[in-house]
Write a protein that holds these residues in place. Structure first.
Motif, PDB file in Angstrom:
ATOM      1  N   PRO A  58      58.174  41.150 -16.086  1.00 36.77           N
ATOM      2  CA  PRO A  58      57.116  42.001 -16.647  1.00 36.77           C
ATOM      3  C   PRO A  58      55.717  41.647 -16.137  1.00 36.77           C
ATOM      4  CG  PRO A  58      58.623  41.300 -18.374  1.00 36.77           C
ATOM      5  CD  PRO A  58      58.996  40.533 -17.125  1.00 36.77           C
ATOM      6  N   GLU A  59      55.507  40.397 -15.757  1.00 34.98           N
ATOM      7  CA  GLU A  59      54.207  39.978 -15.213  1.00 34.98           C
ATOM      8  C   GLU A  59      53.935  40.629 -13.851  1.00 34.98           C
ATOM      9  OE1 GLU A  59      51.816  37.915 -16.624  1.00 34.98           O
ATOM     10  OE2 GLU A  59      53.030  38.186 -18.418  1.00 34.98           O
ATOM     11  N   GLN A  60      54.995  40.895 -13.103  1.00 36.64           N
ATOM     12  CA  GLN A  60      54.844  41.484 -11.766  1.00 36.64           C
ATOM     13  C   GLN A  60      54.971  43.005 -11.773  1.00 36.64           C
ATOM     14  OE1 GLN A  60      57.281  39.726  -8.779  1.00 36.64           O
ATOM     15  NE2 GLN A  60      56.471  37.687  -9.103  1.00 36.64           N
ATOM     16  N   LEU A  61      55.498  43.552 -12.849  1.00 34.41           N
ATOM     17  CA  LEU A  61      55.755  44.985 -12.928  1.00 34.41           C
ATOM     18  C   LEU A  61      54.449  45.779 -12.960  1.00 34.41           C
ATOM     19  CD1 LEU A  61      58.198  46.952 -13.251  1.00 34.41           C
ATOM     20  CD2 LEU A  61      57.775  46.849 -15.706  1.00 34.41           C
TER      21      LEU A  61
ATOM     22  N   ARG B 269      57.728  49.139  -7.522  1.00 29.95           N
ATOM     23  CA  ARG B 269      57.873  48.697  -8.908  1.00 29.95           C
ATOM     24  C   ARG B 269      56.926  47.546  -9.226  1.00 29.95           C
ATOM     25  NH1 ARG B 269      63.860  46.949  -8.985  1.00 29.95           N
ATOM     26  NH2 ARG B 269      63.144  46.209  -6.972  1.00 29.95           N
ATOM     27  N   ILE B 270      56.562  46.771  -8.217  1.00 27.63           N
ATOM     28  CA  ILE B 270      55.760  45.574  -8.471  1.00 27.63           C
ATOM     29  C   ILE B 270      54.300  45.784  -8.061  1.00 27.63           C
ATOM     30  CG2 ILE B 270      57.754  44.037  -8.276  1.00 27.63           C
ATOM     31  CD1 ILE B 270      56.670  43.243  -5.506  1.00 27.63           C
ATOM     32  N   LYS B 271      53.414  45.086  -8.773  1.00 27.10           N
ATOM     33  CA  LYS B 271      51.973  45.195  -8.522  1.00 27.10           C
ATOM     34  C   LYS B 271      51.603  44.751  -7.103  1.00 27.10           C
ATOM     35  CE  LYS B 271      50.903  43.881 -13.252  1.00 27.10           C
ATOM     36  NZ  LYS B 271      50.349  42.822 -14.090  1.00 27.10           N
ATOM     37  N   ASP B 272      52.323  43.731  -6.587  1.00 28.18           N
ATOM     38  CA  ASP B 272      51.959  43.183  -5.281  1.00 28.18           C
ATOM     39  C   ASP B 272      52.081  44.194  -4.148  1.00 28.18           C
ATOM     40  OD1 ASP B 272      51.385  40.768  -6.420  1.00 28.18           O
ATOM     41  OD2 ASP B 272      53.198  39.754  -5.728  1.00 28.18           O
ATOM     42  N   LEU B 273      52.917  45.220  -4.312  1.00 23.98           N
ATOM     43  CA  LEU B 273      53.023  46.274  -3.301  1.00 23.98           C
ATOM     44  C   LEU B 273      52.410  47.570  -3.820  1.00 23.98           C
ATOM     45  CD1 LEU B 273      53.975  47.187  -0.515  1.00 23.98           C
ATOM     46  CD2 LEU B 273      56.119  47.853  -1.569  1.00 23.98           C
ATOM     47  N   GLY B 274      52.893  48.050  -4.939  1.00 26.55           N
ATOM     48  CA  GLY B 274      52.338  49.257  -5.549  1.00 26.55           C
ATOM     49  C   GLY B 274      52.695  50.527  -4.794  1.00 26.55           C
ATOM     50  N   LEU B 275      51.904  51.552  -5.029  1.00 25.21           N
ATOM     51  CA  LEU B 275      52.126  52.849  -4.388  1.00 25.21           C
ATOM     52  C   LEU B 275      51.633  52.798  -2.943  1.00 25.21           C
ATOM     53  CD1 LEU B 275      50.912  55.146  -7.301  1.00 25.21           C
ATOM     54  CD2 LEU B 275      53.265  54.466  -6.754  1.00 25.21           C
TER      55      LEU B 275
END
Length: 168
Positions: free
Chosen positions: A119-122, A148-154
């Protein structure tokens, strides 16, 4: 054209032919980029080390297209190969505990193929995909770093290198 170059020395003729072929090669390379799949995130569709021929000619993307693109955020300098799961205007939800991904009310990654996401990375869900962006997933959700993860995003559409034409 033959008469125009007949008076040139052989080295100049060779240089002209080389330049012409170099220009043709660069045009083809930019219109049909070849990408290397790095890692298992697209298995079983594409394996680590596979080459993928893409086309930069078509900028209309559809759900299910496999694309090569530059990442975003922590992955900004990385070329990645992923599947388009959602387009601008689509509603996406991800359930962190199971890894289930839902697009417009339809399950696109089920519990059997999903993997829990920290959930921290979601990224923040549910979300509506904004204009000019794509939501991408790896086919192997258990190991894929994707939207799905913040580190990549859309992925901004201008980051797309090409749409897969051939590769396995």
């Amino acid at each position: 054209m033959k008469k125009r170059i007949d008076h040139l020395p052989n080295w100049a003729k060779n240089l002209l032919w080389f330049a012409m072929w170099l220009i043709i090669f660069m045009i083809i390379r930019n219109l049909f980029p070849i990408l290397l799949v790095s890692g298992p995130s697209m298995e079983p569709t594409l394996h680590d080390g596979a080459f993928v021929l893409t086309s930069a000619l078509d900028e209309s993307y559809e759900r299910g297209d496999i694309i090569g693109c530059w990442g975003e955020n922590e992955y900004a300098d990385v070329r990645i190969v992923k599947r388009v799961a959602a387009l601008p205007g689509d509603e996406v939800n991800v359930i962190a505990e199971t890894g289930v991904v839902i697009v417009n009310g339809e399950v696109v990654v089920d519990e059997e193929h999903g993997a829990p996401v920290d959930p921290e990375q979601l990224a923040e869900f549910p979300m509506i995909i904004p204009e000019g962006k794509l939501f991408v997933l790896g086919d192997n959700a258990a190991v894929s770093a994707d939207s799905r993860i913040k580190d990549l995003g859309l992925i901004p559409m201008e980051n797309v290198i090409g749409v897969k034409l051939f590769g396995h």
